[in-house]
Design an enzyme around this catalytic site. Structure first.
Site, PDB file in Angstrom:
ATOM      1  N   ASP A 194      28.523  67.244  36.143  1.00 38.93           N
ATOM      2  CA  ASP A 194      28.733  65.796  36.084  1.00 38.93           C
ATOM      3  C   ASP A 194      27.930  65.050  37.148  1.00 38.93           C
ATOM      4  O   ASP A 194      28.087  63.850  37.314  1.00 38.93           O
ATOM      5  CB  ASP A 194      30.216  65.440  36.164  1.00 38.93           C
TER       6      ASP A 194
ATOM      7  N   SER B 278      33.852  68.781  36.299  1.00 38.86           N
ATOM      8  CA  SER B 278      32.908  69.021  37.383  1.00 38.86           C
ATOM      9  C   SER B 278      32.234  70.383  37.204  1.00 38.86           C
ATOM     10  O   SER B 278      31.597  70.631  36.192  1.00 38.86           O
ATOM     11  CB  SER B 278      33.620  68.903  38.734  1.00 38.86           C
TER      12      SER B 278
ATOM     13  N   ASP C  90      25.505  69.778  39.764  1.00 36.82           N
ATOM     14  CA  ASP C  90      26.564  70.317  38.908  1.00 36.82           C
ATOM     15  C   ASP C  90      26.653  69.509  37.610  1.00 36.82           C
ATOM     16  O   ASP C  90      25.946  68.509  37.448  1.00 36.82           O
ATOM     17  CB  ASP C  90      27.896  70.367  39.662  1.00 36.82           C
TER      18      ASP C  90
ATOM     19  N   ASP D 269      27.801  65.032  40.506  1.00 35.44           N
ATOM     20  CA  ASP D 269      28.287  64.451  41.763  1.00 35.44           C
ATOM     21  C   ASP D 269      27.991  65.356  42.961  1.00 35.44           C
ATOM     22  O   ASP D 269      28.019  64.905  44.091  1.00 35.44           O
ATOM     23  CB  ASP D 269      29.772  64.072  41.680  1.00 35.44           C
TER      24      ASP D 269
END
Length: 575
Positions: free
Chosen positions: A303, A149, A301, A305
């Protein structure tokens, strides 16, 4: 330095033939050159937290590497065979822009295939929400995404998704951990069956884009879309693979991308932290926004999400919204759209978390829907969808910049949320308003709620012990008064208890145990303490509120609430 025997036992295991020569050499080097690093690398096994398993990449049981992830995958393979007897097992694997993500993803695919399990492996990095979508789209029993993340560059991670498209939750998580811990490293099957590995890309991408546009579009006129000017940054992450394509298909043409941050790069060279929660991360996007006179700024961010949003205030100045503000704006818009469409009949719900704004409860009450509040982490919101099949999920979020529109994706989704927030901004601008003005009116309609987060970083073994001690002190010496306001309720999610300090009544909290304490004061303030499940941090959340009768009262009310938050944090020695 003295090293505990259990650490030495773990180190010695990594010097056996079950580990390759390069790994053994790295362990031996640490033994002579850096005993402290050796201790940090082997003092425990990496654990699953609120967002899967995350850790620093390197050699050791407390690190992300081919062996720790291989052992996870071997255990997961064994568990899948037990859970779905006689079925053709299928898994899908995605990965982000971090160093080694692609090779670690292939290692995970190899282990699954070596166990006779069909693997769909994305041919290149993809956003985490697309993995959740692909799992259901391809009819898989399980999905894995390799990501850490928004953690620093030295981290990577392993998130596990189940058949419904959501992350692992009880009882599967504990059962799988039990299987993993029963294995030896020598049990891992690394020899791939390449015939069982299928690379996927365009077909799934197109289905995900179409689903997102369908799910997060709300009849915004094309003229309104044409007028909205958007500045966007992927912060060197995976959203660049999807968000421009989604916005284009949805009809948004005025998209300006921060070129210096558009190339995926696991070093995240232009930011201190690739986390849209941190104001610094959006510096370049804000500069671009001023240059092109953008109405809205969006940053995601690595990734994809989480999303950070900045909008123009009543003076035309760009200001960053926090996760609670974006969450309530998006939720209220969705509720209004459902109401206008005549789709609200009392069988709908929105989702939130115990450390997010109580304003979500006010929205639910105003629209006659339920608000289900779970522990921190989007897996709990996804679990509500599974646990209440007779109810429709409208949307939901958490204070840490995550939001989910509908249930096509069962995790926080910056791709769908980006389109949704553009829809809100475009419609507001078209009627002479703005997203910020819509938020101010919500403060009049539902109460002015303001939140503030303090996050303290405590690294390593000593840091973990310090965080544990801080929570012990709060439990053993409960706060009776905060900033001259009496505490009337204490919720201890580790003890599963809620104590009314006025009546002495003790209730049981019917949620899984979690290391969280929440204090409620007589004036409606809320203060929570919680160690992070994915980072070496302890977090303190303060929420205060006031009633106002008009937007004109916002400046004075905000000053009052800011001082109230400062008094709370000072009184509790948090700042």
């Amino acid at each position: 330095m003295h090293i505990e025997q259990h650490i030495l036992n773990a180190v010695n295991e990594w010097l056996t033939p079950a580990f390759d020569a390069q790994t053994q050499a790295a362990v031996k080097d640490m033994m002579t050159s850096s005993p402290k690093l050796l201790e940090e690398s082997f003092y425990k096994n990496l654990e699953f937290g609120t967002g899967g398993m995350r850790g620093i990449m390197g050699v050791g049981t407390n690190r992300i590497n081919k062996y720790t992830l291989g052992k996870n995958t071997q255990g997961l393979s064994d568990y899948l065979k037990k859970s779905f007897p006689g079925q053709d097992l299928k898994v899908v694997i995605a990965y982000d822009c971090r160093h080694n993500s692609n090779t670690l993803a292939k290692t995970v695919a190899d282990v699954f295939s070596a166990n006779g399990i069909k693997v769909f492996l994305f041919s290149d990095m993809r956003p985490t929400p697309e993995l959740s979508f692909a799992l259901k789209y391809l009819g898989c029993q399980c999905g894995i995404v390799l990501t850490a993340s928004h953690n620093p560059p030295e981290y990577n991670g392993y998130k596990v998704y189940w058949q419904d498209g959501g992350q692992l939750v009880p009882p599967q998580d504990k059962e799988i951990i039990g299987v993993i811990e029963s294995l030896q490293y020598s049990d891992i099957k690394f020899s791939a069956n390449e015939d069982l590995i299928e690379y996927i890309d365009t077909a799934v991408d197109e289905a995900f884009i179409a689903s997102t546009v369908d799910n997060a579009s709300f009849n915004t006129p094309q003229a309104a879309k044409d007028q909205l000017v958007i500045a966007y940054t992927s912060l060197h992450g995976t959203s660049i693979k999807m968000i421009p394509a989604v916005l284009e298909k949805a009809g948004y043409k005025n998209l300006h991308i921060v070129a210096e941050q558009a190339t995926p790069n696991g070093d995240f060279p232009t930011v201190v932290s690739p986390n849209p929660e941190e104001p610094e991360a959006l510096t370049m996007a804000l500069a671009l926004a001023e240059k092109v006179n953008a109405d809205i700024v969006i940053g995601t961010d690595p990734d994809s999400d989480r999303l950070g949003v900045a909008v123009r205030d009543t003076n035309g100045k760009l200001i960053l919204l926090n996760g609670n503000q974006t969450m309530v704006v998006m939720t209220e818009f969705l509720l209004r759209q459902w109401k206008l469409a005549g789709k609200l009949n009392g069988k709908q719900f929105i989702g939130s978390t115990i450390v997010s704004t109580p304003m979500m409860l006010e929205l639910a009450s105003a629209y006659g829907v339920d608000c289900k509040v779970g522990l921190t982490g989007f897996k709990w919101i996804a679990k509500f969808i599974k646990d209440f099949p007779d109810m429709q999920f409208i949307g939901g979020g958490e204070e840490s910049f995550g939001f989910m529109v509908g249930d096509a994706v069962r995790d926080k989704d910056a791709v769908g949320a980006t389109l949704l927030v553009c829809e809100i901004a475009a419609q507001a601008k078209a009627k002479g308003s703005s997203l910020y003005k819509e938020l101010l009116q919500m403060y009049v309609d539902y109460g002015f709620y303001k939140e503030y987060l303090v996050s303290l970083t405590k690294k390593g073994i000593e840091g973990a012990q310090e965080i544990k001690q801080m929570m012990n002190d709060l439990r053993n010496n409960p706060v009776a008064e905060v900033a001259n306001e009496r505490v009337i309720m204490v919720e201890d999610y580790q003890a599963s208890s809620a104590k009314n300090l006025v009546t002495g009544e003790l209730e049981t909290l019917n949620v899984p145990k979690s290391d969280v304490l929440i204090y409620y004061t007589e004036d409606g303030s809320k203060i929570a303490a919680r160690p992070s499940g994915t980072e070496p941090k302890i977090k303190f959340y303060a929420s205060v509120n006031a009633q106002i009768d008009s937007v004109d009262e916002v400046p004075a009310a905000e000053a009052y609430l800011d001082q109230k938050i400062k008094n709370i944090l000072t009184d509790m020695n948090i700042i």
